[in-house]
Design a protein around this motif. Structure first.
Motif, PDB file in Angstrom:
ATOM      1  N   LEU A 267       0.829  -1.210   0.000  1.00 25.98           N
ATOM      2  CA  LEU A 267       0.000   0.000   0.000  1.00 25.98           C
ATOM      3  C   LEU A 267       0.861   1.257   0.000  1.00 25.98           C
ATOM      4  N   GLN A 268       1.943   1.256   0.789  1.00 27.26           N
ATOM      5  CA  GLN A 268       2.834   2.425   0.821  1.00 27.26           C
ATOM      6  C   GLN A 268       3.484   2.658  -0.542  1.00 27.26           C
ATOM      7  N   VAL A 269       3.888   1.565  -1.195  1.00 20.74           N
ATOM      8  CA  VAL A 269       4.488   1.681  -2.532  1.00 20.74           C
ATOM      9  C   VAL A 269       3.488   2.301  -3.499  1.00 20.74           C
ATOM     10  N   ARG A 270       2.266   1.818  -3.494  1.00 16.42           N
ATOM     11  CA  ARG A 270       1.253   2.318  -4.436  1.00 16.42           C
ATOM     12  C   ARG A 270       0.889   3.765  -4.163  1.00 16.42           C
ATOM     13  N   GLU A 271       0.817   4.133  -2.889  1.00 15.14           N
ATOM     14  CA  GLU A 271       0.492   5.529  -2.573  1.00 15.14           C
ATOM     15  C   GLU A 271       1.621   6.462  -3.003  1.00 15.14           C
ATOM     16  N   ALA A 272       2.872   6.027  -2.846  1.00 15.30           N
ATOM     17  CA  ALA A 272       3.999   6.838  -3.307  1.00 15.30           C
ATOM     18  C   ALA A 272       3.980   6.972  -4.834  1.00 15.30           C
ATOM     19  N   LEU A 273       3.638   5.892  -5.520  1.00 16.10           N
ATOM     20  CA  LEU A 273       3.571   5.938  -6.987  1.00 16.10           C
ATOM     21  C   LEU A 273       2.440   6.833  -7.461  1.00 16.10           C
ATOM     22  N   ASP A 274       1.295   6.751  -6.797  1.00 16.40           N
ATOM     23  CA  ASP A 274       0.141   7.542  -7.231  1.00 16.40           C
ATOM     24  C   ASP A 274       0.318   9.031  -6.936  1.00 16.40           C
ATOM     25  N   SER A 275       0.963   9.352  -5.820  1.00 11.77           N
ATOM     26  CA  SER A 275       1.138  10.764  -5.457  1.00 11.77           C
ATOM     27  C   SER A 275       2.349  11.389  -6.137  1.00 11.77           C
ATOM     28  N   ARG A 276       3.335  10.563  -6.491  1.00 13.23           N
ATOM     29  CA  ARG A 276       4.616  11.023  -7.066  1.00 13.23           C
ATOM     30  C   ARG A 276       5.380  11.923  -6.100  1.00 13.23           C
ATOM     31  N   ALA A 277       4.977  11.959  -4.839  1.00 17.44           N
ATOM     32  CA  ALA A 277       5.648  12.794  -3.835  1.00 17.44           C
ATOM     33  C   ALA A 277       6.425  11.900  -2.866  1.00 17.44           C
ATOM     34  N   LEU A 278       7.436  12.485  -2.245  1.00 16.66           N
ATOM     35  CA  LEU A 278       8.200  11.747  -1.244  1.00 16.66           C
ATOM     36  C   LEU A 278       7.272  11.331  -0.105  1.00 16.66           C
ATOM     37  N   ARG A 279       7.305  10.063   0.236  1.00 15.64           N
ATOM     38  CA  ARG A 279       6.478   9.528   1.328  1.00 15.64           C
ATOM     39  C   ARG A 279       7.410   9.051   2.431  1.00 15.64           C
ATOM     40  N   ILE A 280       7.138   9.486   3.672  1.00 15.84           N
ATOM     41  CA  ILE A 280       7.968   9.119   4.818  1.00 15.84           C
ATOM     42  C   ILE A 280       7.093   8.381   5.818  1.00 15.84           C
ATOM     43  N   VAL A 281       7.514   7.170   6.183  1.00 16.59           N
ATOM     44  CA  VAL A 281       6.738   6.351   7.115  1.00 16.59           C
ATOM     45  C   VAL A 281       7.664   5.766   8.173  1.00 16.59           C
ATOM     46  N   GLU A 282       7.101   5.458   9.337  1.00 20.23           N
ATOM     47  CA  GLU A 282       7.822   4.723  10.365  1.00 20.23           C
ATOM     48  C   GLU A 282       7.130   3.384  10.560  1.00 20.23           C
ATOM     49  N   TYR A 283       7.913   2.330  10.757  1.00 19.64           N
ATOM     50  CA  TYR A 283       7.341   1.006  10.897  1.00 19.64           C
ATOM     51  C   TYR A 283       8.308   0.114  11.671  1.00 19.64           C
ATOM     52  N   SER A 284       7.772  -0.987  12.158  1.00 22.84           N
ATOM     53  CA  SER A 284       8.601  -1.926  12.900  1.00 22.84           C
ATOM     54  C   SER A 284       8.582  -3.286  12.206  1.00 22.84           C
ATOM     55  N   LEU A 285       9.621  -4.051  12.419  1.00 21.54           N
ATOM     56  CA  LEU A 285       9.704  -5.435  11.952  1.00 21.54           C
ATOM     57  C   LEU A 285      10.193  -6.299  13.103  1.00 21.54           C
ATOM     58  N   SER A 286       9.453  -7.351  13.385  1.00 18.85           N
ATOM     59  CA  SER A 286       9.851  -8.290  14.432  1.00 18.85           C
ATOM     60  C   SER A 286      10.080  -9.659  13.807  1.00 18.85           C
ATOM     61  N   GLY A 287      10.522 -10.603  14.621  1.00 21.78           N
ATOM     62  CA  GLY A 287      10.751 -11.946  14.115  1.00 21.78           C
ATOM     63  C   GLY A 287       9.498 -12.565  13.529  1.00 21.78           C
ATOM     64  N   ASN A 288       8.335 -12.224  14.084  1.00 22.61           N
ATOM     65  CA  ASN A 288       7.078 -12.776  13.586  1.00 22.61           C
ATOM     66  C   ASN A 288       6.660 -12.165  12.250  1.00 22.61           C
ATOM     67  N   ASP A 289       7.230 -11.012  11.910  1.00 25.42           N
ATOM     68  CA  ASP A 289       6.861 -10.343  10.664  1.00 25.42           C
ATOM     69  C   ASP A 289       7.613 -10.904   9.464  1.00 25.42           C
ATOM     70  N   VAL A 290       8.799 -11.434   9.717  1.00 24.04           N
ATOM     71  CA  VAL A 290       9.648 -11.917   8.624  1.00 24.04           C
ATOM     72  C   VAL A 290       9.587 -13.441   8.592  1.00 24.04           C
ATOM     73  N   LYS A 291       9.233 -13.992   7.459  1.00 24.06           N
ATOM     74  CA  LYS A 291       9.077 -15.447   7.350  1.00 24.06           C
ATOM     75  C   LYS A 291      10.415 -16.154   7.576  1.00 24.06           C
ATOM     76  N   GLY A 292      10.354 -17.222   8.347  1.00 22.35           N
ATOM     77  CA  GLY A 292      11.560 -17.989   8.630  1.00 22.35           C
ATOM     78  C   GLY A 292      12.327 -17.516   9.838  1.00 22.35           C
ATOM     79  N   LEU A 293      11.867 -16.395  10.463  1.00 20.95           N
ATOM     80  CA  LEU A 293      12.582 -15.855  11.621  1.00 20.95           C
ATOM     81  C   LEU A 293      11.774 -15.945  12.906  1.00 20.95           C
TER      82      LEU A 293
END
Length: 299
Positions: free
Chosen positions: A65-91
């Motif tokens: 969704l963030q990728v598509r919104e950046a493509l549709d707006s053509r403007a710099l998009r700044i987001v904050e997010y977290s990644l944990s072991g449960n978010d990444v497959k195999g970790l």
């Protein structure tokens, strides 16, 4: 002078933070940088894979969704997010113990990549920065002795809930109480014991109140409990339970009779501000004092 293809590749590879080229469909088309080995591992194995191959479904949907919104707006998009072991497959079992926080800076590219629109997504590890900000926020919002909210944070929360009440008439109760004869405790047993009494009171409140309730030390031995979605007829049940539990805990711990007195009130349509609510709760507290202490008066 212009750089050669090899020199440009070398420059991009030397970037401290990783730069991902992601297509509209969520495919990793290229990865550059990430040379700061303190924070990043080699991500070259991601190239050609989909976000959904690598990341848990709901998180992958968010990235797409963030990728598509950046493509549709053509403007710099700044987001904050977290990644944990449960978010990444195999970790799931071998990932980091705590979430890692990133700032993503996403900019649409003005050319197609393998026939698709694409963005460059630069991910900067901000875990340490977030931890510092969290510590500073906690220090600015909490009483250093008891760990409950301080006066400044209490007034902020009261203002927010009073605004909700004025808009939606969500019932909200406020309890103000203090420790009976607290000065005598300080004078006879010392301020260190007095501090332990305050900590014990805060601990009981934390254990017994709901997660949606707020407990704050207004100052001295005076505490305020904000109970959202609570009418005074239920609030008095909570207040009396706290009164009995606090008295029992203090007597058990300090081997002397210790009681509290309080005033309970509810946000009311005639109230013009949360200050009026606090004043009414304070009036109730002093009504309890005049009535012999060890009680909560509803006002």
């Amino acid at each position: 002078m212009p750089f050669s293809r090899e020199e440009l590749h070398s420059i991009l590879s030397a970037l401290p933070d990783p730069a991902f080229v992601l297509t509209r469909s969520g495919r990793y088309a290229a990865i550059f940088g990430g040379s700061d080995a303190r924070y990043y591992h080699d991500g070259s194995s991601l190239i050609g894979q989909s976000l959904f191959d690598v990341i848990a479904h709901e998180k992958a949907r968010w990235f797409t969704l963030q990728v598509r919104e950046a493509l549709d707006s053509r403007a710099l998009r700044i987001v904050e997010y977290s990644l944990s072991g449960n978010d990444v497959k195999g970790l799931e079992d071998s990932g980091p113990d705590a979430p890692i926080w990133f700032e993503g800076r996403i900019q649409a590219l003005d050319f197609l990549v393998d026939g698709e629109d694409a963005v460059v997504w630069i991910a900067s590890n901000i875990t340490e920065k977030n931890a510092v900000e969290k510590r500073l926020r906690i220090q600015s919002e909490t009483c250093p002795l008891t760990g409950v909210f301080n006066r400044r944070k209490l007034l902020e929360v009261l203002a927010q809930h009073f605004e909700l009440f004025t808009r939606n008439r969500i019932p909200t109760s406020v309890l103000m109480f203090d420790i009976d004869n607290f000065k005598t405790i300080n004078d006879h047993l010392g301020h260190q014991v007095g501090d332990h009494v305050l900590v014990a009171v805060a601990d009981v409140c934390r254990q017994e109140l709901r997660k949606c309730d707020y407990i704050a030390r207004l100052g001295g031995d005076e505490f305020v409990v904000l109970m959202p979605a609570t009418r005074h007829d239920h609030g008095i049940i909570v207040a009396d339970r706290l009164r009995h539990l606090i008295s029992s805990r203090l007597e058990e711990t300090f081997k002397r009779i210790c009681t509290i007195s309080g005033g309970l009130t509810e946000f009311s349509p005639p109230d013009v501000s949360y200050e009026a609510v606090l004043r009414r709760a304070d009036d109730g507290l002093y009504r309890s004092k005049r009535g012999g202490r060890d009680q909560v008066s509803v006002v």
